[in-house]
Design a protein around this motif. Structure first.
Motif, mmCIF file in Angstrom:
data_model
loop_
_atom_site.group_PDB
_atom_site.id
_atom_site.type_symbol
_atom_site.label_atom_id
_atom_site.label_comp_id
_atom_site.label_asym_id
_atom_site.label_seq_id
_atom_site.Cartn_x
_atom_site.Cartn_y
_atom_site.Cartn_z
ATOM 1 N N THR A 38 1.813 -11.392 41.586
ATOM 2 C CA THR A 38 3.118 -11.195 40.952
ATOM 3 C C THR A 38 3.083 -9.893 40.154
ATOM 4 N N VAL A 39 4.161 -9.121 40.253
ATOM 5 C CA VAL A 39 4.208 -7.780 39.652
ATOM 6 C C VAL A 39 5.216 -7.774 38.513
ATOM 7 N N THR A 40 4.742 -7.476 37.306
ATOM 8 C CA THR A 40 5.603 -7.483 36.121
ATOM 9 C C THR A 40 6.483 -6.239 36.069
ATOM 10 N N ALA A 41 7.398 -6.232 35.117
ATOM 11 C CA ALA A 41 8.276 -5.086 34.897
ATOM 12 C C ALA A 41 8.272 -4.732 33.419
ATOM 13 N N SER A 42 8.336 -3.450 33.132
ATOM 14 C CA SER A 42 8.277 -2.961 31.758
ATOM 15 C C SER A 42 9.646 -2.494 31.286
ATOM 16 N N PRO A 43 10.060 -2.896 30.065
ATOM 17 C CA PRO A 43 11.316 -2.385 29.519
ATOM 18 C C PRO A 43 11.321 -0.869 29.371
ATOM 19 N N VAL A 44 10.134 -0.282 29.191
ATOM 20 C CA VAL A 44 10.033 1.167 29.007
ATOM 21 C C VAL A 44 10.171 1.905 30.336
ATOM 22 N N LYS A 45 9.488 1.413 31.366
ATOM 23 C CA LYS A 45 9.450 2.114 32.651
ATOM 24 C C LYS A 45 10.546 1.675 33.607
#
Length: 278
Positions: A38-45
């Motif tokens: 599972t691949v997370t997501a960043s609020p910054v990127k």
């Protein structure tokens, strides 16, 4: 937990990874194709690094779950574009948290409207995960988070519990959501065999603003990792064995937060499996 039960959990494991520069190579080098990534997501990127890594890992033959945080989506058109891109990559499983982006990138401030949007698009994914909170959310009352799972049940197919280091709290939470008639299968969120120094290093690499939020939200984690004897996912699971292995618990597998210590996590899993299998 019985040896057979523990083996089953370790064979139905998911590895959560961060979309960093070296992640693809680490996964290819250390993760078998039968392990879900599972691949997370960043609020910054933003979502782009997540979608890019998801697509590349899927092309390598992995079953990949893309995180699609509601607060990183601009609008219905953006959601449709994300869906089309993931479907083209062969992805059939997404995880839809609210996300931490502040302010939101667009019109969504929580997961439920996105789940409804996916339904309106014809339910493009066979599997849709939502978040569960065994430990209190800093901004949301426990009863509200359980109510939210109830509201999402007709759109979601499973729950991933947020990171928890207390087996008693984890077990009591599972019992509580079942009493509220939330019947979705649960993937229990557990930290992999993470070294504290590497976790701090990883937090620093997320980015200045993101790192500050990470450390503020999860200061108690570092106390756990620094405790005498360190942290052991095996010890946590064994202490929560009775609650987690009960048929009524509906635990479908483990969701291991690797913090990109991917080789170390897979070595630990293999070592435990070899020991359990004699």
């Amino acid at each position: 937990m019985s040896a057979a039960g523990f083996r089953a959990l370790l064979h139905s494991v998911r590895y959560e990874v961060l979309p960093a520069k070296a992640t693809e190579d680490k996964v290819l080098a250390h993760v078998p194709r039968d392990v879900v990534v599972t691949v997370t997501a960043s609020p910054v990127k933003g979502l782009e690094p997540t979608l890019d890594l998801t697509t590349r890992l899927a092309a390598h033959g992995y079953r990949v779950v893309s995180h699609v945080p509601a607060r990183l989506l601009r609008d219905d058109t953006h959601l449709k574009e994300v869906v089309e891109r993931l479907r083209e990559a062969g992805v059939d499983d997404v995880f839809v948290p609210a996300g931490d982006a502040e302010p939101p990138a667009g019109v969504y401030d929580g997961a439920l409207p996105v789940l409804r949007g996916l339904s309106e698009l014809g339910g493009p994914f066979a599997h849709v995960g939502v978040t569960g909170y065994p430990e209190s959310h800093p901004l949301i009352h426990d009863d509200v988070t359980i109510q939210a799972m109830w509201d999402k049940r007709e759109y979601a197919t499973y729950i991933v519990s947020n990171l928890c280091f207390d087996p008693r709290v984890l077990g009591e939470w599972v019992v509580r959501i079942r009493r509220r008639d939330v019947r979705l299968p649960v993937h229990v969120g557990v930290a992999g065999p993470v070294q504290r120094a590497k976790l701090l290093s990883m937090a620093a690499k997320i980015g200045v603003g993101e790192s500050a939020r990470f450390l503020t939200k999860h200061a108690s984690w570092f106390v756990r990792f620094a405790a005498p004897g360190g942290y052991s996912p095996e010890r946590l699971l064994s202490r929560g064995a009775e609650a987690l292995s009960a048929p009524s618990a509906g635990v479908a597998g483990l969701h291991l937060f690797t913090f990109n210590q991917i080789a170390e996590t897979e070595r630990w899993r293999r070592a435990v499996l070899e020991r359990l299998e004699g």
